[in-house]
Write a protein that holds these residues in place. Structure first.
Motif, PDB file in Angstrom:
ATOM      1  N   VAL A  21       3.795 -37.920 -54.933  1.00 59.80           N
ATOM      2  CA  VAL A  21       3.264 -36.978 -54.117  1.00 59.80           C
ATOM      3  C   VAL A  21       3.468 -37.498 -52.679  1.00 59.80           C
ATOM      4  N   VAL A  22       4.143 -36.920 -51.984  1.00 61.92           N
ATOM      5  CA  VAL A  22       4.489 -37.536 -50.425  1.00 61.92           C
ATOM      6  C   VAL A  22       4.010 -36.653 -49.517  1.00 61.92           C
ATOM      7  N   PRO A  23       2.569 -36.774 -49.261  1.00 65.35           N
ATOM      8  CA  PRO A  23       1.863 -35.661 -48.364  1.00 65.35           C
ATOM      9  C   PRO A  23       2.655 -35.549 -46.991  1.00 65.35           C
ATOM     10  N   GLY A  24       2.614 -34.242 -46.620  1.00 61.84           N
ATOM     11  CA  GLY A  24       3.421 -33.933 -45.468  1.00 61.84           C
ATOM     12  C   GLY A  24       4.737 -33.537 -45.352  1.00 61.84           C
ATOM     13  N   TRP A  25       5.494 -34.055 -46.550  1.00 61.50           N
ATOM     14  CA  TRP A  25       6.758 -33.869 -46.706  1.00 61.50           C
ATOM     15  C   TRP A  25       7.344 -32.815 -47.662  1.00 61.50           C
ATOM     16  N   TYR A  26       8.667 -32.170 -47.165  1.00 62.00           N
ATOM     17  CA  TYR A  26       8.991 -31.177 -48.037  1.00 62.00           C
ATOM     18  C   TYR A  26       9.068 -31.772 -49.599  1.00 62.00           C
ATOM     19  N   GLY A  27       8.956 -30.726 -50.530  1.00 63.36           N
ATOM     20  CA  GLY A  27       8.662 -31.159 -52.163  1.00 63.36           C
ATOM     21  C   GLY A  27       9.628 -31.971 -52.597  1.00 63.36           C
ATOM     22  N   MET A  28      11.131 -31.971 -52.085  1.00 64.50           N
ATOM     23  CA  MET A  28      11.876 -32.720 -52.623  1.00 64.50           C
ATOM     24  C   MET A  28      11.781 -34.208 -52.631  1.00 64.50           C
ATOM     25  N   ALA A  29      10.881 -34.837 -51.918  1.00 64.20           N
ATOM     26  CA  ALA A  29      10.347 -36.204 -51.824  1.00 64.20           C
ATOM     27  C   ALA A  29       9.390 -36.475 -52.882  1.00 64.20           C
ATOM     28  N   TRP A  51       1.350 -24.131 -41.804  1.00 66.22           N
ATOM     29  CA  TRP A  51       1.253 -25.635 -42.147  1.00 66.22           C
ATOM     30  C   TRP A  51       2.187 -26.346 -41.572  1.00 66.22           C
ATOM     31  N   SER A  52       2.107 -27.779 -41.471  1.00 64.14           N
ATOM     32  CA  SER A  52       2.983 -28.743 -40.531  1.00 64.14           C
ATOM     33  C   SER A  52       2.863 -30.206 -41.171  1.00 64.14           C
ATOM     34  N   GLY A  53       3.999 -30.885 -41.121  1.00 65.82           N
ATOM     35  CA  GLY A  53       3.858 -32.131 -41.971  1.00 65.82           C
ATOM     36  C   GLY A  53       3.160 -33.136 -41.011  1.00 65.82           C
ATOM     37  N   GLU A  54       3.360 -32.961 -39.785  1.00 65.18           N
ATOM     38  CA  GLU A  54       3.010 -34.242 -38.764  1.00 65.18           C
ATOM     39  C   GLU A  54       1.735 -34.046 -37.919  1.00 65.18           C
ATOM     40  N   ALA A  55       1.576 -32.661 -37.463  1.00 65.61           N
ATOM     41  CA  ALA A  55       0.272 -32.423 -36.728  1.00 65.61           C
ATOM     42  C   ALA A  55      -0.567 -31.141 -37.171  1.00 65.61           C
ATOM     43  N   ASP A  56      -1.734 -31.211 -36.892  1.00 68.87           N
ATOM     44  CA  ASP A  56      -2.543 -30.037 -37.452  1.00 68.87           C
ATOM     45  C   ASP A  56      -2.005 -28.743 -36.969  1.00 68.87           C
ATOM     46  N   VAL A  57      -2.423 -27.640 -37.407  1.00 72.80           N
ATOM     47  CA  VAL A  57      -1.823 -26.399 -36.862  1.00 72.80           C
ATOM     48  C   VAL A  57      -3.074 -25.857 -36.155  1.00 72.80           C
ATOM     49  N   ALA A  58      -2.824 -25.632 -34.850  1.00 77.44           N
ATOM     50  CA  ALA A  58      -3.823 -25.401 -33.892  1.00 77.44           C
ATOM     51  C   ALA A  58      -4.180 -23.592 -33.598  1.00 77.44           C
ATOM     52  N   ARG A  59      -3.063 -23.022 -34.025  1.00 74.45           N
ATOM     53  CA  ARG A  59      -3.072 -21.685 -33.409  1.00 74.45           C
ATOM     54  C   ARG A  59      -1.901 -20.848 -34.282  1.00 74.45           C
TER      55      ARG A  59
END
Lengths: 367, 367
Positions: A197-205, A276-284
Motif C-alpha cells: 500500500v503506497v499511501p497518496g499514490w495512484y493504485g497501480m503502485a 482527495w489529493s496525494g500530496e497536500a490536504d484538501v482545503a476547499r
C-alpha cells in the motif's frame, strides 16, 4: 447525511467493467461512509488473480541490500504492524468522460475507495535486509505473483509479472506491506496474502500479491511504468519525457446526483461527494450547478487526514422548471493549487482530474 | 569484384518505402563499393525535411554545462574537423523478413550504408561549453529541427521534435557534428546543414538537422527512446525493462543474389555481401547455400576498420538441376560472438540480426 429527495436506493456490490478480468467499479453514488466497505471497494486486475496460500507464500527481499532475505507469512505478521487509512484511486478513473473514448478499462467515477490497511512498514523489512548508504536515485521494485501477456497499449515481451517501483525515500517513509484490509485478512482479489500500500499514490503502485521487493540503483523501466501507467512531462526546455505516474492528483468528485439522474424541480437536493489529493490536504471544495459559470463553497463532512478523502455536501435549490443541468465540483488544496479546467492530452487516459460534468435531468415531480 | 553470371544490372537510385515521407532504401544488390555513393545512401525521416539555411542555422549547447553557448555554421566549420568513415543502419532494417509483418517502414535489406563523414567532434564543442565533473549516468540529448505528430506505435504528446540521447562518455569519445558527407555539404534529406554521427550505433542516434545539444543528468526518456526505438531487456532477475536501442549488432547481409533472383544451374556464382558490428570488428563470415544445414567460409574483400562494414564474397557452385535454394550468411566478431539463429521478440521490429533467408530460383540457362 440524510438522503436527498432524488437519492436512488444504494446499488448492491460492484459494477463489472471488463469481460475477462475482475475489474469492478464501486457504484460511486453509494458513497455513504469515509471508509469503503471491502465488498464495495473497486478491484483492478491486470492478470487473473493468482491462487496463493498462506503457507506457500513468501516474500523475497533482494537487490542492492546487504543481506538478501526471504520472509514467510507468519514471520511477516509477527513484525510490529501499523494501521493506515488511505484513499486509493485507479489512475484511469473517470476515463469514460474522455472524448474520444480511449482504450482501457471504462471506469466511470467509482474506481476509487478508502480502506484501513494493516501491515508491516516496508522500511522495517528493508532495514532488516540492510541498506547501503542511500542514494537519491535509488528505487524499490515491488513485484506481484500475477503474470500474463499484455497486448495493449503495446505487446509485452511475452509473459511478464506485474511490477512497479517507488523511490527508496517513499519506500522508507510510509509504504506498507499490508496483510489486512478493514480489519480482515485481504481477500484474493485485493491481494491475499500480502499487498503493498503506497499511501497518496495512484493504485497501480500498491502492488497486490506481493512476492518480491528489490532495491535497484536508478530508475526501474518496467512495462507498467513506461509504455503503460506513464505520461509525458516537458521540463527544462527538453522534448517531452516519459514519467511514471505517481502521486494522486487533486480531485473532487460528485457522488450524488449520479450521471443522468432524474432530479425533482423546486426541492433542496443534497449534492454529495468526496475530494482527495496525494500530496497536500484538501482545503476547499466548490460546486457549480450551471456548468461552471458560477461556483459556491461546499461544506466538509470529514476533517482533513493525510492521504484520505474528505466527503463534502452542498445544498442545491433545484430549478422550478424542467431542463437538463450540468453539475461540477472542484477542489483546492492547502498549497492553493486547484484542478485543471481541461484534461491534458500528455496524460493520455490517466490522471483525469479536470472537473467531470455530471449531467442531470431536472423534472417536475410526479404526483 | 567481377560481376557474377546471374548478376542483375545495378538499379539506379533508391527505392521508396513510404508514401508520405522520403524513406528511401538502397537497392542492396547494388553494393559495389565500401563507401556508398550519397545518392544511393538510404534515407530515414520521421517528419518532413525541415527547410534550414546555412545563414539561419545555429546550434544551442546547454543543459548542465558551465557556459551555455550558441554556434553559427561558419563558426562551427572554423573549428578543427575530422573525417570518419562509418556504417549506418536503420534499427528496423530487414523488417520485411519478420512474420507476421510488423508495423513500421517496410525495409528489405538496404536501410544501411557507409559514408565518410566530416565534421567537428562533439567533445570539442562540449569542452568549449565547459563540463562539470563528469558523472557516469549523464547523457547528451541531441535534438533536431524536424517536428511533427507521431501516431504509431503510440500517440505522441502533440507535436514533438526528433531527439535522442547518447551517454556522455560516448559523446566525448567519437560523436561527430558532421557538415559533410562523402566530401560534399550534407543534402537536405541527410540533415543539412549539420547532423550528428554516432559511429557504431544504429542510425536513429545520428540526429539530422541538429539544432540543440544538451547535457542532462540521468537518462533522457524521450519518445524516440522509450515507446519507439527501444527494446525489452531482462537482467538481475527483474521483470523486463525498456532500454533505448544503441550500438549496431553484429550482422552479415547478402547483397547478391537478391531475394527471389533467378540463378543459372551449374555455374560459379559469386555470392557477395557485407558484414558489420558496432562494438568489435567482424572476424569471420560464413555462407550457407542449403538453408543453414552446412556453412563455409566467405572471403573478405575489405580489411577490418572500426565501425565500417567489410564486404565479402563466396564462390557458389550452383546446382546442376533446377529448384529453389535458400542462402544465409552469418558473421563472427573478434570476441567470438556470432548472430542469433532466430529473432528475439523482445526486440520488437528492431535489431533484426538473425541470418535472413535469401530464397533464389535455380533454373536451366535459357539457350
Amino acid at each position: 447525511m440524510t438522503p436527498a429527495p432524488g437519492d436512488p436506493a444504494p446499488a448492491p456490490g460492484l459494477i463489472p467493467r471488463d469481460s475477462l478480468l475482475p475489474n469492478l467499479e464501486f457504484p460511486f453514488r453509494d458513497l455513504n461512509s469515509r471508509v469503503t466497505p471491502t465488498e464495495c471497494f473497486y478491484v483492478r486486475n491486470h492478470f487473473p488473480t493468482p491462487a496463493l496460500t498462506a503457507g506457500g507464500w513468501s516474500l523475497t527481499v533482494g537487490g542492492a541490500v546487504l543481506h538478501p532475505l526471504r520472509l514467510g507469512l507468519e514471520e511477516l505478521r509477527s513484525l510490529p504492524s501499523r494501521t493506515v487509512t488511505a484513499t486509493m484511486e485507479c489512475a484511469g478513473n473517470g476515463r469514460t468522460f474522455l472524448s474520444p473514448r480511449p482504450r482501457g478499462v471504462p471506469w466511470e467515477l467509482g474506481a476509487v475507495g478508502t480502506a484501513r490497511w494493516t501491515g508491516v512498514p516496508l522500511s522495517a523489512v528493508l532495514e532488516r535486509a540492510g541498506l547501503p548508504e542511500v542514494v537519491a536515485a535509488w528505487e524499490v521494485v515491488l513485484e506481484g505473483a500475477d503474470r500474463g501477456v499484455m497486448t495493449e497499449p503495446v505487446p509485452s515481451p511475452g509473459e511478464i509479472s506485474y511490477a512497479r517501483s517507488v523511490p527508496l525515500a517513499k519506500a522508507l517513509d510510509d509504504v506498507l506491506l499490508a496483510h489486512e484490509m478493514n480489519g480482515e485478512a485481504l481477500t484474493p482479489d485485493h491481494g491475499f496474502p500480502v499487498r503493498a500500500v503506497v499511501p497518496g499514490w495512484y493504485g497501480m503502485a500498491s502492488v497486490k500479491w506481493l512476492t518480491a521487493v528489490r532495491v535497484v540503483p536508478g530508475p526501474f523501466l518496467g512495462y507498467f511504468q513506461t509504455v503503460d501507467y506513464a505520461y509525458w512531462e516537458e521540463k527544462d526546455g527538453l522534448p517531452p519525457q516519459l514519467r511514471p505516474i505517481g502521486p494522486l492528483q487533486l480531485k473532487a468528485a460528485i457522488a450524488r446526483p449520479a450521471p443522468r439522474e432524474v432530479v425533482p424541480c423546486g426541492v433542496t437536493y443534497e449534492v454529495t461527494g468526496a475530494a482527495w489529493s496525494g500530496e497536500a490536504d484538501v482545503a476547499r471544495v466548490e460546486v457549480s450547478v450551471d456548468g461552471g459559470c458560477t461556483w459556491a463553497d461546499a461544506e466538509f463532512l470529514d476533517p482533513p487526514m493525510p492521504h484520505v478523502w474528505r466527503r463534502w455536501r452542498f445544498r442545491w435549490q433545484t430549478p422550478e422548471g424542467p431542463g437538463s443541468r450540468t453539475l461540477l465540483a472542484r477542489a483546492t488544496d492547502t498549497r492553493g493549487r486547484t484542478q485543471p479546467t481541461c484534461h491534458d492530452p500528455a496524460r493520455g487516459s490517466y490522471m483525469i482530474t479536470h472537473p467531470l460534468p455530471i449531467e442531470v435531468d431536472v423534472r417536475e415531480s410526479s404526483p
